[in-house]
Enzyme design. Sequence first.
Site, mmCIF file in Angstrom:
data_model
loop_
_atom_site.group_PDB
_atom_site.id
_atom_site.type_symbol
_atom_site.label_atom_id
_atom_site.label_comp_id
_atom_site.label_asym_id
_atom_site.label_seq_id
_atom_site.Cartn_x
_atom_site.Cartn_y
_atom_site.Cartn_z
ATOM 1 N N ASP A 51 0.839 -1.197 0.000
ATOM 2 C CA ASP A 51 0.000 0.000 0.000
ATOM 3 C C ASP A 51 0.875 1.249 0.000
ATOM 4 O O ASP A 51 2.032 1.212 0.436
ATOM 5 C CB ASP A 51 -0.903 0.019 1.235
ATOM 6 C CG ASP A 51 -1.931 -1.091 1.212
ATOM 7 O OD1 ASP A 51 -2.333 -1.505 0.111
ATOM 8 O OD2 ASP A 51 -2.320 -1.552 2.304
ATOM 9 N N ASP A 93 -6.301 1.017 8.821
ATOM 10 C CA ASP A 93 -4.989 1.642 8.913
ATOM 11 C C ASP A 93 -5.155 3.156 9.026
ATOM 12 O O ASP A 93 -6.283 3.673 9.062
ATOM 13 C CB ASP A 93 -4.088 1.257 7.729
ATOM 14 C CG ASP A 93 -4.598 1.750 6.381
ATOM 15 O OD1 ASP A 93 -5.446 2.667 6.350
ATOM 16 O OD2 ASP A 93 -4.152 1.212 5.356
ATOM 17 N N ARG A 197 -2.958 -5.379 8.508
ATOM 18 C CA ARG A 197 -4.042 -4.490 8.944
ATOM 19 C C ARG A 197 -5.147 -5.279 9.635
ATOM 20 O O ARG A 197 -5.748 -4.815 10.611
ATOM 21 C CB ARG A 197 -4.628 -3.741 7.739
ATOM 22 C CG ARG A 197 -3.750 -2.637 7.202
ATOM 23 C CD ARG A 197 -4.385 -1.998 5.991
ATOM 24 N NE ARG A 197 -4.428 -2.924 4.858
ATOM 25 C CZ ARG A 197 -5.114 -2.701 3.733
ATOM 26 N NH1 ARG A 197 -5.853 -1.609 3.617
ATOM 27 N NH2 ARG A 197 -5.081 -3.553 2.748
#
Length: 322
Positions: A51, A93, A197
């Site tokens: 990410d 997150d 996460r």
Amino acid sequence: MARARGPVPLTLVNSGILLVDKPQGITSHDVVSRARRAFGTKKVGHAGTLDPMATGLLVVGVNSSTRLLTFLVGLDKTYEATIRLGVSTTSDDADGDVTSTTSTRSVTQDQIAAGIDLLTGRIEQVPTAVSAIKVNGRRAYDLAREGVDVELKARPVTVSRFDVLARRDTTSDGTPDGSPTIDLDVVVDCSSGTYIRALARDLGAGLGVGGHLTALRRTAIGPFDVSAAVRTAGERHDLDPGEAVARLLRPADVAERLFPVWSMSGEESVDLGHGKRVRVERADDEGPVAAITPDGALAGLVAVKAGVARPIVNFPTDEVLK
């Protein structure tokens, strides 16, 4: 055993694997774009998306070595992360919106340890709603951004290590309403497909206070470590072409670190390249087995059945990067 080889001249690069230390704030595809410019080729891919919030090891394949990426995606991974207990977000997150805050004043270290224990080993994990998993042909994160309730099925993953390295308690500014929170610096060894996460979310949920990820760094993929990775530079996060070429791992070196090796004779390598059946004196092996030519090139990945080597995927040994 892998062969020691020197840097690859820029004009004679054929293909290879580049380890990149992805910085925060850019996508994995952004790294691929930088690699395409650095190597002067469009045939570049990566294994294991990170990410934009995350940093660390991204494995990039160049030219025919993109064929190796399929076999790299499934390797175990190691992450360093920071989990904030007491705050839940829409994305699990720090990039998501806060959905709830709960005081962590009553959470004990023993409770945290017990919660982590429940998330260690082979577990059933529901991926985060903003993952790249497809639901009816569409990415879950696209549906979530449109406000669609995404229900993903639990899937088996293995968390072989989930250790707390440090704990920090806040007393005033950890949440919008001033509720106390707990930050945990952790290290996680896990199978491919594990969402860190989701570990943060599930740990917080199990403790009754919620949780999300505030930092994530991937430090290893299988035998490859971020300490050997190339870093991007400047505001554009470019890759230096000279350094990228010099640090490119040859396909044979990568394959030798991952798979059993079949050292072929010259005749065998010619026959395999022509698609012929090649008899070998070795036990059956579903593969992949790295087929290495006498001059140290990766000719292909093979399986062995009834004493015959059958190609899984072939690699050109005379490709030139253009």
